[in-house]
Design an enzyme around this catalytic site. Structure first.
Site, PDB file in Angstrom:
ATOM      1  CG  ASP A  24     -21.924   1.842  51.415  1.00 47.99           C
ATOM      2  OD1 ASP A  24     -21.442   1.073  50.566  1.00 47.99           O
ATOM      3  OD2 ASP A  24     -21.661   1.763  52.622  1.00 47.99           O
ATOM      4  CG  ASP A  26     -20.779  -4.525  54.763  1.00 52.36           C
ATOM      5  OD1 ASP A  26     -21.515  -4.656  55.750  1.00 52.36           O
ATOM      6  OD2 ASP A  26     -19.851  -5.313  54.512  1.00 52.36           O
ATOM      7  CB  THR A 116     -22.996  -2.666  47.640  1.00 52.24           C
ATOM      8  OG1 THR A 116     -22.168  -3.391  48.569  1.00 52.24           O
ATOM      9  CG2 THR A 116     -23.482  -3.631  46.558  1.00 52.24           C
ATOM     10  CB  SER A 117     -17.471  -2.199  47.704  1.00 49.04           C
ATOM     11  OG  SER A 117     -17.315  -0.808  47.497  1.00 49.04           O
ATOM     12  CE  LYS A 148     -19.627   2.625  46.914  1.00 50.90           C
ATOM     13  NZ  LYS A 148     -20.440   2.319  48.119  1.00 50.90           N
ATOM     14  CG  ASP A 173     -20.001   2.927  56.078  1.00 51.06           C
ATOM     15  OD1 ASP A 173     -19.313   2.203  56.810  1.00 51.06           O
ATOM     16  OD2 ASP A 173     -20.161   2.694  54.858  1.00 51.06           O
TER      17      ASP A 173
END
Length: 225
Positions: A24, A26, A116-117, A148, A173
């Site tokens: 991931d 951020d 990543t989102s 996610k 995270d």
């Protein structure tokens, strides 16, 4: 190359055999919390949304998915574009998290990817500000139908690297990301950089940060407190 169960090493160390590592971004590699919170606090009043409530469940999810929790479908696209615009207005306060730059510079031949989102533009700007390198395989918000905790992003990344998802280590995270990694069938390593350890209990292992990770061509070694 296949993964396998964690194996013991010297006292306090665990070796995780794996074919690839899926990170991931951020909150895992990059801290952009000041920017994200500032943008959300400007944005939320425009839509009659409580900023604290919005931020409480936003981390680790696509912006559009979180906006859809608060606004009807017909308003989501424009509101998401507005929040993206505010977040893109600067990169102040964005930094690499502890241990990240050294880790990514020394992956020792172990394949890795980003999932990543964020959208592509956000990722490019934040990675540049934090001096985090981008690998050949990057999955962003535009690449998945469902964000996610859906596992699609991690499944795509594993596929592009030619690795079985069960042979990958996912590094996350946020609870939504941990759930996505578990749903993909990967071993999940969580870092308690944005959430307390008790919120990350579905992960297989939890670390304070990434300073204790040591990559080998076929494994990650981690030091447990």
């Amino acid at each position: 190359m296949t993964g396998g169960p964690a194996t013991g090493g010297p006292a306090g160390e665990v070796r995780l055999p794996c074919a690839a590592v899926l990170f991931d971004v951020d909150g895992t590699l990059i801290d952009s919390t000041p920017l994200v919170e500032h943008a959300a606090r400007l944005w939320a009043p425009e839509y009659g949304i409580d900023a604290d409530e919005f931020l409480a469940g936003a981390h680790g999810r696509r912006t559009s998915d979180r906006v859809a929790d608060f606004l009807p479908p017909g308003r989501v696209a424009a509101a998401t574009a507005r929040l993206d615009e505010l977040e893109a207005a600067g990169t102040d306060g964005i930094t690499a998290l502890p241990g990240v730059l050294g880790l990514l510079a020394n992956m020792n031949g172990l394949p890795w990817a980003l999932v990543t989102s964020m959208d592509r533009a956000q990722l490019a700007a934040r990675a540049a500000a934090a001096r985090v390198p981008l690998p050949d395989v990057v999955i962003t918000a535009e690449d998945v139908r469902d964000g996610k905790p859906d596992p699609d992003g991690y499944l795509q990344a594993a596929g592009r690297l030619g690795a079985a998802p069960s042979a990958c280590v996912v590094v996350e995270d946020a609870p939504a990301g941990v759930a996505a990694g578990r749903a993909a069938g990967a071993t999940v390593l969580a870092v308690a950089t944005s959430h307390p350890p008790e919120a990350l209990g579905e992960a297989h292992h939890i670390l304070g940060d990434l300073t204790s990770l040591v990559p080998a061509p076929d494994a990650l070694t981690l030091a447990l407190a």
